[in-house]
Design a protein around this motif. Structure first.
Motif, PDB file in Angstrom:
ATOM      1  N   ALA A 115       0.830  -1.212   0.000  1.00  0.00           N
ATOM      2  CA  ALA A 115       0.000   0.000   0.000  1.00  0.00           C
ATOM      3  C   ALA A 115       0.861   1.257   0.000  1.00  0.00           C
ATOM      4  CB  ALA A 115      -0.925  -0.009   1.216  1.00  0.00           C
ATOM      5  N   VAL A 119       0.888   4.286  -2.942  1.00  0.00           N
ATOM      6  CA  VAL A 119       0.647   5.711  -2.705  1.00  0.00           C
ATOM      7  C   VAL A 119       1.739   6.557  -3.341  1.00  0.00           C
ATOM      8  CG1 VAL A 119       0.555   7.490  -0.918  1.00  0.00           C
ATOM      9  CG2 VAL A 119      -0.709   5.357  -0.618  1.00  0.00           C
ATOM     10  N   THR A 251      -8.591   7.122  -1.247  1.00  0.00           N
ATOM     11  CA  THR A 251      -8.410   6.573  -2.588  1.00  0.00           C
ATOM     12  C   THR A 251      -8.913   7.519  -3.672  1.00  0.00           C
ATOM     13  OG1 THR A 251      -8.592   4.304  -1.752  1.00  0.00           O
ATOM     14  CG2 THR A 251      -8.990   4.653  -4.097  1.00  0.00           C
ATOM     15  N   VAL A 318      -4.501   0.880  -4.470  1.00  0.00           N
ATOM     16  CA  VAL A 318      -3.958   0.691  -3.127  1.00  0.00           C
ATOM     17  C   VAL A 318      -4.381  -0.666  -2.569  1.00  0.00           C
ATOM     18  CG1 VAL A 318      -3.941   1.570  -0.766  1.00  0.00           C
ATOM     19  CG2 VAL A 318      -3.861   3.164  -2.674  1.00  0.00           C
TER      20      VAL A 318
END
Length: 370
Positions: A115, A119, A251, A318
């Motif tokens: 994750a 990002v 998100t 993600v």
């Protein structure tokens, strides 16, 4: 005498070109579903969801295999009995106290790394960007080394040092890259420069420490899940789950930032506050993993791009990256523990796999341009 008025349908038939510019709902080959869960609306990509479920099934299979494998091999039925308190005491100790903390840590920490990498690759719009390259992992390692070598702190002190080091490095890179806003290229260049300096500092700290402390720091710095306990895994899992939940809540603005700062701002996104918040969340995820297991390289780099290719998405997801990260780190830890002649730190295996993936990625990009 005025002309008789036309009905809307007749007007549409007479002037079809006037209605051609009306906004219509456009589908880009993707289907989204929205669910209302306890006051929160969830928007889910139906192409990504099956892939995430498949990756989770693979992660669970590796998790069960890790619980069953070792010097004291067990069957799946024995593992189930141990998890449901139906096995004998020694079997429960082997499964729950010895093997489960490490297997669970591999899944959870892998998800955090995946994750975090997603990002940063979304923010920079660059597939080569990851916390490893941008220096945030090195910063967390520096904070932990200072606590280990200089302050001789406990595990909680090391965890705090890694977190502070990662956050401080993120702040420094952000300041160096900020010129009326943060662009992906400046962020990457600043991160590489800071990472090189911190790596030199880490080497100096290790060389100036006494032999026993230096050996502990060197083994920990390779990225290892050896000796994981429920204290480390439990605390890390709680923090990772909380940070992942918050990150997934961003998100939509993250996807809007991929369109560019001007387009995102036109859509109502507060560009710099959202970007800074996402960076802090991503660094926090890396710091939690580094505090517990040391700097584990290449998972954050490779997981988002592999997940993007599997889901055939135009950008990184993600959620899919987190699932892929869990699979990659779990598989790497299983290989490090069971598939090699000698037990190695999991970071050694991820470096080898990540290096192979980087070579493959460069070959693919070269063929596209050729």
């Amino acid at each position: 005498m005025s002309a008789p008025s036309q009905s809307p349908s007749a007007h549409a038939q007479t002037h079809p070109h006037r209605h051609a510019s009306l906004p219509q709902q456009v589908q880009f080959g993707r289907t989204f579903r929205r669910w209302h869960v306890r006051g929160v609306w969830l928007r889910i990509d139906m192409r990504v969801l099956p892939m995430c479920l498949a990756l989770l099934v693979i992660a669970v299979i590796i998790f069960v295999a890790a619980l069953a494998s070792g010097d004291y091999p067990l069957s799946v039925a024995q593992v189930w009995q141990a998890l449901t308190s139906q096995a004998e005491e020694f079997t429960r100790t082997v499964v729950i106290e010895w093997r489960m903390p490490r297997a669970l840590a591999a899944c959870v920490f892998g998800a955090a790394l995946g994750a975090s990498g997603a990002v940063f690759q979304s923010l920079t719009r660059n597939p080569l960007a990851s916390p490893d390259i941008l220096g945030f992992s090195a910063g967390a390692y520096t904070g932990a080394l200072i606590v280990i070598i200089v302050l001789h702190g406990t595990y909680l002190d090391v965890a705090a040092g890694a977190f502070v080091g990662g956050i401080a490095t993120a702040g420094l890179v952000y300041i160096l890259a900020f010129r009326g806003g943060v662009q992906g290229f400046r962020l990457i260049i600043s991160g590489i420069a800071v990472s090189a300096m911190l790596s030199s500092l880490n080497t100096w700290l290790t060389l100036t420490a006494n032999l026993d402390t230096a050996l502990i720091a060197a083994v920990w710095g390779a990225g290892s899940l050896n000796g994981m306990t429920w204290l480390q895994t439990g605390a890390g899992a709680v923090l990772v789950v909380a940070l992942l939940a918050i990150t997934l809540g961003f998100t939509r603005p993250l996807k809007q930032l991929e369109l560019g700062d001007d387009a995102a701002q036109a859509l109502g996104v507060r560009v710099e506050p959202i970007r800074l918040t996402l960076m802090l969340l991503s660094v926090a995820l890396i710091a939690v993993v580094t505090a517990a297991a040391g700097p584990i390289s290449f998972v954050a780099f490779a997981a988002p791009q592999i997940a993007r290719r599997i889901t055939r998405s135009p950008g990184v997801s993600v959620a899919a990256s987190a699932c892929m990260g869990a699979v990659l780190l779990s598989a790497s830890d299983y290989v490090a523990l069971h598939a090699l002649p000698a037990m190695l730190p999991v970071g050694t295996v991820t470096v080898v796999l990540g290096g192979g993936y980087l070579i493959w990625l460069l070959v693919v990009e070269a063929r596209k341009r050729g």
